[in-house]
Design a protein around this motif. Structure first.
Motif, PDB file in Angstrom:
ATOM      1  N   TYR A  94       1.047  -1.121   0.195  1.00  0.00           N
ATOM      2  CA  TYR A  94      -0.144  -0.180   0.017  1.00  0.00           C
ATOM      3  C   TYR A  94       0.739   1.471  -0.164  1.00  0.00           C
ATOM      4  N   GLY A  95       0.228   2.555   0.000  1.00  0.00           N
ATOM      5  CA  GLY A  95       1.409   3.559  -0.244  1.00  0.00           C
ATOM      6  C   GLY A  95       0.011   4.729   0.546  1.00  0.00           C
ATOM      7  N   CYS A  96      -0.564   5.726  -0.379  1.00  0.00           N
ATOM      8  CA  CYS A  96      -0.915   6.510   0.673  1.00  0.00           C
ATOM      9  C   CYS A  96      -2.119   6.391   1.461  1.00  0.00           C
ATOM     10  N   ARG A  97      -3.391   4.749   0.928  1.00  0.00           N
ATOM     11  CA  ARG A  97      -4.288   4.770   1.877  1.00  0.00           C
ATOM     12  C   ARG A  97      -5.543   5.382   1.409  1.00  0.00           C
ATOM     13  N   GLY A 113      -6.837   5.787  -1.651  1.00  0.00           N
ATOM     14  CA  GLY A 113      -7.500   5.661  -3.069  1.00  0.00           C
ATOM     15  C   GLY A 113      -6.884   7.123  -4.216  1.00  0.00           C
ATOM     16  N   ILE A 114      -5.366   7.111  -3.836  1.00  0.00           N
ATOM     17  CA  ILE A 114      -4.765   7.887  -4.526  1.00  0.00           C
ATOM     18  C   ILE A 114      -3.807   6.993  -6.017  1.00  0.00           C
ATOM     19  N   CYS A 115      -3.129   6.903  -4.810  1.00  0.00           N
ATOM     20  CA  CYS A 115      -1.609   6.064  -5.916  1.00  0.00           C
ATOM     21  C   CYS A 115      -1.444   4.429  -6.480  1.00  0.00           C
ATOM     22  N   ARG A 116      -2.677   3.974  -6.093  1.00  0.00           N
ATOM     23  CA  ARG A 116      -3.256   2.514  -6.661  1.00  0.00           C
ATOM     24  C   ARG A 116      -2.294   1.685  -6.384  1.00  0.00           C
ATOM     25  N   THR A 117      -1.141   1.668  -5.573  1.00  0.00           N
ATOM     26  CA  THR A 117      -0.059   0.567  -5.175  1.00  0.00           C
ATOM     27  C   THR A 117      -0.411  -0.375  -4.642  1.00  0.00           C
ATOM     28  N   CYS A 118      -2.157  -0.291  -4.327  1.00  0.00           N
ATOM     29  CA  CYS A 118      -2.610  -1.455  -3.037  1.00  0.00           C
ATOM     30  C   CYS A 118      -4.052  -2.279  -4.430  1.00  0.00           C
ATOM     31  N   ARG A 155      -9.084  -0.777  -5.616  1.00  0.00           N
ATOM     32  CA  ARG A 155      -7.840  -0.394  -4.717  1.00  0.00           C
ATOM     33  C   ARG A 155      -8.039  -0.927  -3.399  1.00  0.00           C
ATOM     34  N   CYS A 205      -7.840  -0.245  -0.072  1.00  0.00           N
ATOM     35  CA  CYS A 205      -7.738   0.658   0.787  1.00  0.00           C
ATOM     36  C   CYS A 205      -8.665   1.871   0.481  1.00  0.00           C
TER      37      CYS A 205
HETATM   38  S1  FES Z   1      -3.025   2.714  -1.640  1.00  0.00           S
HETATM   39 FE1  FES Z   1      -2.549   4.338  -2.376  1.00  0.00          FE
HETATM   40  S2  FES Z   1      -4.787   3.612  -3.599  1.00  0.00           S
HETATM   41 FE2  FES Z   1      -4.788   1.743  -1.714  1.00  0.00          FE
END
Ligand code: FES
Length: 352
Positions: free
Chosen positions: A302-305, A307-312, A338, A340
């Motif tokens: 995960y990254g931003c948690r 909903g922005i970065c899409r890492t999750c 996503r 998060c």
């Molecule tokens: S952690 Fe960034 S979109 Fe989910």
């Protein structure tokens, strides 16, 4: 035709793990990488008591950005990798990158950047992201509404308008708690002096004293309802701006960028979540699928948690879920979601 030796050599190269190459390269020069975009910290510039601009030199893997976009930044803090998203505030044409970052009270990453990241250190970046950008064809009039650190993407948009040498009339309305909290004020005032089409109004006061109703807007920017508007700042300000535009039937002319939006968790019915690849079955109630996975002992990226970065991002095999950022419920199988900002609304199976 390749000789047996060269074929063997090629095959060997394919077998070499790119991350191992990266590991070796990093020992020669920490900026070198065949897989990652990295950047070296060149300078830190103080912008306000709690905000600084970090100037970075990216490696050749950096793909550029558009004004108004943000970038995921990854740092290792005490052995744990953390990722946060920050707005790119320098000009896209520069060979260096600028990230203007406010220290958040209790913020792990922002405190680390302000207190412990030294000039010369190397960080990792993701690709620039975000659609809070100006259209290709600029409108005749723009209204930019910033609150606090929400000025960062709007600062980029101001530069974008001026760099395009357009005739666009720009009204910037900038809210902050006090005079010392205005970031970029000196630079903005200098731009306004040389750019007659740029008008800036500074408004001070706490969040509850930052009215953005139609009367206030009409007093400061009389033709506000004729302008394409961009707004970024704390939630109360954005809610006020959104309500004002909705009441004037101008919502379609308003673009909003939110910082620090928490994935809303809903106290709802518990549902079974199957993490198919991990062979784990959990029960999620009032939590996102990311939180539910973590509670079940899994460690999805995960990254931003927010909903922005899409890492999750994860493939949902089947089951109904609600996207907490839009409220939309989706029951179709085989969708990317996503974690998060998604909650189950029935039994769900994930490819995780
Ligand atoms: S952690 Fe960034 S979109 Fe989910």
């Amino acid at each position: 035709m390749a000789s047996p030796n060269s074929q063997t050599h090629e095959t060997s190269l394919h077998l070499i793990d790119r991350h191992w190459v990266d590991f070796v390269l990093a020992h020669v020069n920490p900026l070198w990488s065949v897989v990652a975009t990295k950047a070296r910290l060149l300078e830190v510039r103080r912008e306000s008591p709690d905000t600084s601009t970090f100037v970075l030199q990216p490696n050749s893997r950096w793909q550029g950005f558009r004004p108004g976009q943000f970038v995921p930044l990854r740092v290792r803090i005490d052995g744990v990798v953390h990722e946060r998203c920050y707005t790119l505030t320098g000009p896209p044409s520069a060979t260096t990158l600028e990230l203007t970052i406010r220290r958040r009270p209790g913020g792990i990453v922002s405190s680390f950047l302000h207190d412990r990241l030294r000039v010369g250190a190397v960080v990792e970046l993701g690709p620039a992201q975000g659609d809070f950008v100006l259209p290709e064809v600029l409108p005749g009039k723009l209204l930019l509404i910033a609150g606090g650190i929400g000025i960062t993407p709007l600062y980029g948009l101001v530069h974008d308008v001026l760099a395009r040498e357009s005739n666009t009339d720009v009204a910037l309305l900038y809210y902050a708690h006090g005079d010392r909290d205005f970031v970029f004020r000196t630079a903005l005032d200098a731009l306004a002096v040389v750019s007659p089409a740029l008008r800036i109004d500074y408004v001070t006061g706490g969040r509850s004293h930052a009215p953005c109703d139609a009367t206030t807007l009409a007093r400061i920017v009389p033709d506000w309802s004729e302008r394409l508007a961009y707004a970024c700042g704390p939630e109360p300000l954005l809610e006020a701006v959104g309500a004002t535009f909705a009441a004037a039937d101008r919502s379609a002319w308003l673009r909003v960028e939110r910082f620090g939006r928490k994935a809303p968790t809903v106290a709802g019915t518990a549902h079974t979540v199957t993490y198919a690849r991990s062979g784990v079955v959990a029960v999620a109630g009032g939590s996102t699928l990311l939180e539910a996975a973590e509670c079940a002992g899994l460690r999805p990226a995960y990254g931003c948690r927010m909903g922005i970065c899409r890492t999750c991002r994860c493939r949902k095999v089947e089951g109904p879920v609600r996207d907490l950022s839009t409220g939309a419920v989706d029951d179709a199988p085989g969708r990317d979601i996503r974690l998060c900002v998604t909650e189950p609304v029935g039994p769900v199976t994930l490819d995780l």
